[in-house]
Design an enzyme around this catalytic site. Structure first.
Site, PDB file in Angstrom:
ATOM      1  N   ASP A 227      -2.677 -21.110   8.793  1.00 37.66           N
ATOM      2  CA  ASP A 227      -1.439 -21.468   9.505  1.00 37.66           C
ATOM      3  C   ASP A 227      -0.243 -20.634   9.070  1.00 37.66           C
ATOM      4  O   ASP A 227       0.897 -21.107   9.082  1.00 37.66           O
ATOM      5  CB  ASP A 227      -1.083 -22.962   9.307  1.00 37.66           C
ATOM      6  CG  ASP A 227      -2.247 -23.860   9.650  1.00 37.66           C
ATOM      7  OD1 ASP A 227      -2.903 -23.586  10.659  1.00 37.66           O
ATOM      8  OD2 ASP A 227      -2.503 -24.816   8.894  1.00 37.66           O
TER       9      ASP A 227
ATOM     10  N   LYS B 205      -0.420 -16.137  11.881  1.00 36.10           N
ATOM     11  CA  LYS B 205      -1.194 -14.943  12.279  1.00 36.10           C
ATOM     12  C   LYS B 205      -1.092 -14.702  13.770  1.00 36.10           C
ATOM     13  O   LYS B 205      -1.038 -13.566  14.223  1.00 36.10           O
ATOM     14  CB  LYS B 205      -2.681 -15.101  11.907  1.00 36.10           C
ATOM     15  CG  LYS B 205      -2.958 -15.029  10.432  1.00 36.10           C
ATOM     16  CD  LYS B 205      -4.432 -15.216  10.140  1.00 36.10           C
ATOM     17  CE  LYS B 205      -4.936 -16.608  10.450  1.00 36.10           C
ATOM     18  NZ  LYS B 205      -4.389 -17.682   9.620  1.00 36.10           N
TER      19      LYS B 205
ATOM     20  N   LYS C 100       1.338 -15.158  15.874  1.00 34.53           N
ATOM     21  CA  LYS C 100       2.550 -14.416  16.260  1.00 34.53           C
ATOM     22  C   LYS C 100       2.429 -12.952  15.852  1.00 34.53           C
ATOM     23  O   LYS C 100       2.761 -12.055  16.626  1.00 34.53           O
ATOM     24  CB  LYS C 100       3.802 -15.049  15.621  1.00 34.53           C
ATOM     25  CG  LYS C 100       5.018 -14.159  15.820  1.00 34.53           C
ATOM     26  CD  LYS C 100       6.345 -14.793  15.505  1.00 34.53           C
ATOM     27  CE  LYS C 100       7.429 -13.711  15.567  1.00 34.53           C
ATOM     28  NZ  LYS C 100       8.772 -14.203  15.386  1.00 34.53           N
TER      29      LYS C 100
ATOM     30  N   ASN D 250     -11.795 -24.357  14.724  1.00 29.97           N
ATOM     31  CA  ASN D 250     -10.961 -24.994  13.692  1.00 29.97           C
ATOM     32  C   ASN D 250      -9.585 -24.329  13.648  1.00 29.97           C
ATOM     33  O   ASN D 250      -8.609 -24.921  13.218  1.00 29.97           O
ATOM     34  CB  ASN D 250     -11.630 -24.941  12.304  1.00 29.97           C
ATOM     35  CG  ASN D 250     -12.217 -23.583  11.950  1.00 29.97           C
ATOM     36  OD1 ASN D 250     -12.266 -22.666  12.777  1.00 29.97           O
ATOM     37  ND2 ASN D 250     -12.692 -23.439  10.736  1.00 29.97           N
TER      38      ASN D 250
ATOM     39  N   GLY E 166      -6.247 -22.349  15.439  1.00 30.71           N
ATOM     40  CA  GLY E 166      -5.508 -22.590  16.683  1.00 30.71           C
ATOM     41  C   GLY E 166      -4.140 -21.974  16.609  1.00 30.71           C
ATOM     42  O   GLY E 166      -3.486 -22.032  15.575  1.00 30.71           O
ATOM     43  N   HIS E 167      -3.732 -21.304  17.672  1.00 34.97           N
ATOM     44  CA  HIS E 167      -2.346 -20.876  17.720  1.00 34.97           C
ATOM     45  C   HIS E 167      -1.759 -21.163  19.081  1.00 34.97           C
ATOM     46  O   HIS E 167      -2.420 -21.067  20.104  1.00 34.97           O
ATOM     47  CB  HIS E 167      -2.155 -19.416  17.301  1.00 34.97           C
ATOM     48  CG  HIS E 167      -3.204 -18.493  17.755  1.00 34.97           C
ATOM     49  ND1 HIS E 167      -4.188 -18.032  16.919  1.00 34.97           N
ATOM     50  CD2 HIS E 167      -3.437 -17.961  18.958  1.00 34.97           C
ATOM     51  CE1 HIS E 167      -4.988 -17.253  17.614  1.00 34.97           C
ATOM     52  NE2 HIS E 167      -4.558 -17.186  18.835  1.00 34.97           N
TER      53      HIS E 167
ATOM     54  N   ARG F 268     -30.988 -20.020   8.563  1.00 29.57           N
ATOM     55  CA  ARG F 268     -31.792 -19.220   9.521  1.00 29.57           C
ATOM     56  C   ARG F 268     -32.457 -20.080  10.592  1.00 29.57           C
ATOM     57  O   ARG F 268     -33.594 -19.849  10.964  1.00 29.57           O
ATOM     58  CB  ARG F 268     -32.818 -18.372   8.759  1.00 29.57           C
ATOM     59  CG  ARG F 268     -32.149 -17.367   7.854  1.00 29.57           C
ATOM     60  CD  ARG F 268     -33.080 -16.734   6.897  1.00 29.57           C
ATOM     61  NE  ARG F 268     -33.570 -17.674   5.917  1.00 29.57           N
ATOM     62  CZ  ARG F 268     -34.098 -17.327   4.744  1.00 29.57           C
ATOM     63  NH1 ARG F 268     -34.212 -16.066   4.443  1.00 29.57           N
ATOM     64  NH2 ARG F 268     -34.519 -18.236   3.901  1.00 29.57           N
TER      65      ARG F 268
ATOM     66  N   GLN G  20      -8.061 -18.809   9.586  1.00 29.53           N
ATOM     67  CA  GLN G  20      -7.809 -19.551   8.344  1.00 29.53           C
ATOM     68  C   GLN G  20      -7.098 -18.634   7.339  1.00 29.53           C
ATOM     69  O   GLN G  20      -6.355 -17.760   7.758  1.00 29.53           O
ATOM     70  CB  GLN G  20      -9.112 -20.133   7.760  1.00 29.53           C
ATOM     71  CG  GLN G  20      -9.648 -21.316   8.546  1.00 29.53           C
ATOM     72  CD  GLN G  20     -10.393 -20.930   9.794  1.00 29.53           C
ATOM     73  OE1 GLN G  20     -11.247 -20.064   9.755  1.00 29.53           O
ATOM     74  NE2 GLN G  20     -10.097 -21.574  10.894  1.00 29.53           N
TER      75      GLN G  20
ATOM     76  N   GLY H 121      -3.169 -31.716  14.940  1.00 29.50           N
ATOM     77  CA  GLY H 121      -1.897 -32.446  14.996  1.00 29.50           C
ATOM     78  C   GLY H 121      -1.510 -33.067  13.667  1.00 29.50           C
ATOM     79  O   GLY H 121      -0.493 -33.752  13.558  1.00 29.50           O
ATOM     80  N   ARG H 122      -2.336 -32.849  12.627  1.00 24.93           N
ATOM     81  CA  ARG H 122      -2.048 -33.483  11.341  1.00 24.93           C
ATOM     82  C   ARG H 122      -0.784 -32.893  10.706  1.00 24.93           C
ATOM     83  O   ARG H 122      -0.562 -31.681  10.801  1.00 24.93           O
ATOM     84  CB  ARG H 122      -3.197 -33.225  10.351  1.00 24.93           C
ATOM     85  CG  ARG H 122      -4.458 -33.963  10.691  1.00 24.93           C
ATOM     86  CD  ARG H 122      -5.548 -33.663   9.671  1.00 24.93           C
ATOM     87  NE  ARG H 122      -6.097 -32.322   9.822  1.00 24.93           N
ATOM     88  CZ  ARG H 122      -7.038 -31.809   9.040  1.00 24.93           C
ATOM     89  NH1 ARG H 122      -7.519 -32.516   8.037  1.00 24.93           N
ATOM     90  NH2 ARG H 122      -7.519 -30.602   9.241  1.00 24.93           N
TER      91      ARG H 122
ATOM     92  N   VAL I  94      11.678 -14.245  11.632  1.00 27.49           N
ATOM     93  CA  VAL I  94      12.875 -15.057  11.385  1.00 27.49           C
ATOM     94  C   VAL I  94      13.097 -16.123  12.459  1.00 27.49           C
ATOM     95  O   VAL I  94      14.170 -16.698  12.558  1.00 27.49           O
ATOM     96  CB  VAL I  94      14.123 -14.147  11.257  1.00 27.49           C
ATOM     97  CG1 VAL I  94      14.078 -13.352   9.957  1.00 27.49           C
ATOM     98  CG2 VAL I  94      14.252 -13.189  12.439  1.00 27.49           C
TER      99      VAL I  94
HETATM  100  P1  IMP Z   1     -13.333 -26.912   8.559  1.00 26.15           P
HETATM  101  O1  IMP Z   1     -13.062 -25.451   8.679  1.00 26.15           O
HETATM  102  O2  IMP Z   1     -13.035 -27.696   9.800  1.00 26.15           O
HETATM  103  O3  IMP Z   1     -14.701 -27.185   8.007  1.00 26.15           O
HETATM  104  O4  IMP Z   1     -12.306 -27.498   7.462  1.00 26.15           O
HETATM  105  C1  IMP Z   1     -12.369 -27.127   6.083  1.00 26.15           C
HETATM  106  C2  IMP Z   1     -10.971 -27.055   5.478  1.00 26.15           C
HETATM  107  O5  IMP Z   1     -10.281 -25.943   6.038  1.00 26.15           O
HETATM  108  C3  IMP Z   1     -10.093 -28.271   5.779  1.00 26.15           C
HETATM  109  O6  IMP Z   1      -9.241 -28.491   4.662  1.00 26.15           O
HETATM  110  C4  IMP Z   1      -9.280 -27.846   6.972  1.00 26.15           C
HETATM  111  O7  IMP Z   1      -8.060 -28.530   7.073  1.00 26.15           O
HETATM  112  C5  IMP Z   1      -9.057 -26.373   6.657  1.00 26.15           C
HETATM  113  N1  IMP Z   1      -8.865 -25.555   7.848  1.00 26.15           N
HETATM  114  C6  IMP Z   1      -9.787 -25.135   8.734  1.00 26.15           C
HETATM  115  N2  IMP Z   1      -9.238 -24.378   9.702  1.00 26.15           N
HETATM  116  C7  IMP Z   1      -7.935 -24.276   9.406  1.00 26.15           C
HETATM  117  C8  IMP Z   1      -6.834 -23.591  10.015  1.00 26.15           C
HETATM  118  O8  IMP Z   1      -6.954 -22.887  11.028  1.00 26.15           O
HETATM  119  N3  IMP Z   1      -5.643 -23.751   9.387  1.00 26.15           N
HETATM  120  C9  IMP Z   1      -5.479 -24.459   8.273  1.00 26.15           C
HETATM  121  N4  IMP Z   1      -6.468 -25.120   7.665  1.00 26.15           N
HETATM  122  C10 IMP Z   1      -7.686 -25.026   8.220  1.00 26.15           C
END
Ligand code: IMP
Length: 426
Positions: A13, A16, A18, A38, A40-41, A142, A222, A300-301, A410
């Site tokens: 987060d 990246k 932008k 997992n 998202g932007h 595998r 990530q 959304g957390r 900025v």
């Molecule tokens: P998973 O990738 O869903 O298995 O989550 C494993 C850990 O990586 C958790 O703590 C998630 O919150 C974190 N995580 C996975 N993807 C992201 C992301 O894009 N941004 C921030 N944290 C992430």
């Protein structure tokens, strides 16, 4: 130069999306190399918000081609929905977007198992519940199903039946019921049909692009501290988010990567469980969360917020071989009278300048206090435009981690950027 890699230098987060969006006009090809839905932007397309989890944001630039590489894991329904949403908003994807036939498929039971495990552990890892971990488990064991398999019902059925048998005892132990193979074959076979023109030989595209001397932007997902090998194990994701992951995940040799840029926020955030030495569980943390709109775009957390951790950043510079840092959200720090930066950790009376392999939860951050600034930064277009205290903040980062700062973001809009240059001619 042929390839440039952009990685998250913290816990994900970092912004990246932008930075890739700013760099994409300079690139011929953008390749996403790891992770799945997992990530998202949030982008603004045709005046409307659009969240992309799988497709690189480079797709918004009409001359840029995009590849989703073999190191990723694909939920085909998410991928299809993103294509449909982009097409509906006038962003053509046909002929300039391809997903590797070697990328592994996230299956319904991967998501089920991910969710049941999170429930059983009380959310210990705090995964995104997108089935990422179980899908990568299948890959390494595998026995995975790959995107190319969706194009042949017979092959899909055979692989799925064997795959489901492996998960049956796990699902039963967790109190879940596995889906029926035939239902998955029907649903995923239909998704394969809908995506047929988008599934192909990504390695060939990357190879041809290198041979043609094109500019390739390798986009990580990530962040370094969530990398399976270099991060805060076991509180990590299941792939190699670091720059090295780009080689295997995009199918490109290290000799073709000429430049590595790490993206870091001017402070630190983390979602999910795991140690976070500079976390602020107080008013200042909430202030960062509010000012930075720190809520996950995938789940959304609320994100956990804290001071800039230069120990983690120093580690990111080392393990990614970073040439340059892009600092995002510097504006979020405006009006804080004093800023702390963590320059080292203390553990059992010892001063550590790199993260320990374990017991990160026991370290004490050693802070240095820097002066804040009150000015609004959004109109700054060069580093010289920044207030002196903000310039000193950036200079201190460079000095501590041994890496220069290039782009500085900025504000949320494209234009709210200082010192943007062609990243392929750094
Ligand atoms: P998973 O990738 O869903 O298995 O989550 C494993 C850990 O990586 C958790 O703590 C998630 O919150 C974190 N995580 C996975 N993807 C992201 C992301 O894009 N941004 C921030 N944290 C992430």
């Amino acid at each position: 130069m042929s390839a440039l890699v952009v990685v998250g230098a913290q816990w994900g987060d970092e912004g990246k999306g932008k930075v890739v969006d700013l760099y994409a006009p300079y690139a011929d090809l953008v390749v996403r190399y790891a992770g799945g839905a997992n990530a998202g932007h949030t982008l603004v397309v045709g005046g409307e918000k659009q969240i992309l989890h799988l497709i690189p944001s480079g797709i918004l630039h009409p001359q840029t081609r995009c590849v989703v590489g073999q190191g990723t894991v694909i939920d085909p329904s998410v991928f299809l929905k993103e294509i449909e949403a982009l097409n509906a908003r006038g962003v053509g994807t046909e002929g300039r977007l391809l997903v590797s036939q070697r990328a592994h498929v996230v299956l319904p039971h991967h998501k089920l198992i991910d969710e049941l495990r999170e429930k059983k552990s009380g959310g210990a890892i705090g995964t995104t519940k997108r089935g990422i971990g179980p899908c990568y488990e299948d890959k390494v064991a595998r026995r995975g199903v790959r995107m190319g398999d969706l194009l042949d019902a017979g092959r899909l059925r055979g692989k799925l039946e064997a795959n489901l048998e492996c998960w049956r005892p796990v699902a039963e132990d967790l109190g879940g019921t596995l889906p029926v193979a035939e239902e998955i074959v029907a649903q995923y076979g239909a998704l394969g049909d809908a995506l047929r023109t988008y599934i192909g030989d990504a390695a060939e595209i990357v190879r041809a692009s290198i041979q043609a001397g094109e500019k390739i932007l390798l986009e990580g997902a990530q962040g370094t501290m969530l990398d399976i090998d270099n991060g805060t194990y076991p509180f990590v994701t299941s792939s190699n988010a670091v720059a090295g992951g780009a080689c295997a995940g995009a199918g490109i040799g290290p000799t073709h990567i000429r430049h590595a840029v790490g993206i870091a926020k001017a402070y630190t955030t983390r979602v999910g469980g795991g140690p976070f030495p500079t976390e602020l569980e107080n008013e200042t943390g909430q202030r960062l969360r509010d000012a930075g709109a720190e809520y996950g775009s995938t789940t959304g957390r609320p994100r956990r917020c804290g001071w800039l951790d230069l120990v983690a950043l120093r580690h990111a510079v080392a393990v990614n071989g970073l040439d340059e840092l892009a600092i995002t959200k510097l504006d979020v720090l405006s009006t804080l009278p004093e800023l702390e930066v963590c320059v080292a950790y203390e553990l059992d009376g010892e001063r550590l300048t790199y993260p320990p392999y374990d017991r990160l939860e026991d370290v004490q951050p050693i802070y240095e206090t820097l002066e804040g600034w009150t000015e609004d930064l959004t109109s700054c277009r060069t580093r010289d435009d920044l207030p002196p205290a903000a310039q000193r903040y950036l200079a201190r980062i460079e000095q501590e981690v041994g890496c220069r700062v290039g782009v500085v973001s900025v504000g949320p809009d494209r234009e709210d950027t200082a010192d943007l240059r062609d990243p392929f001619s750094p």
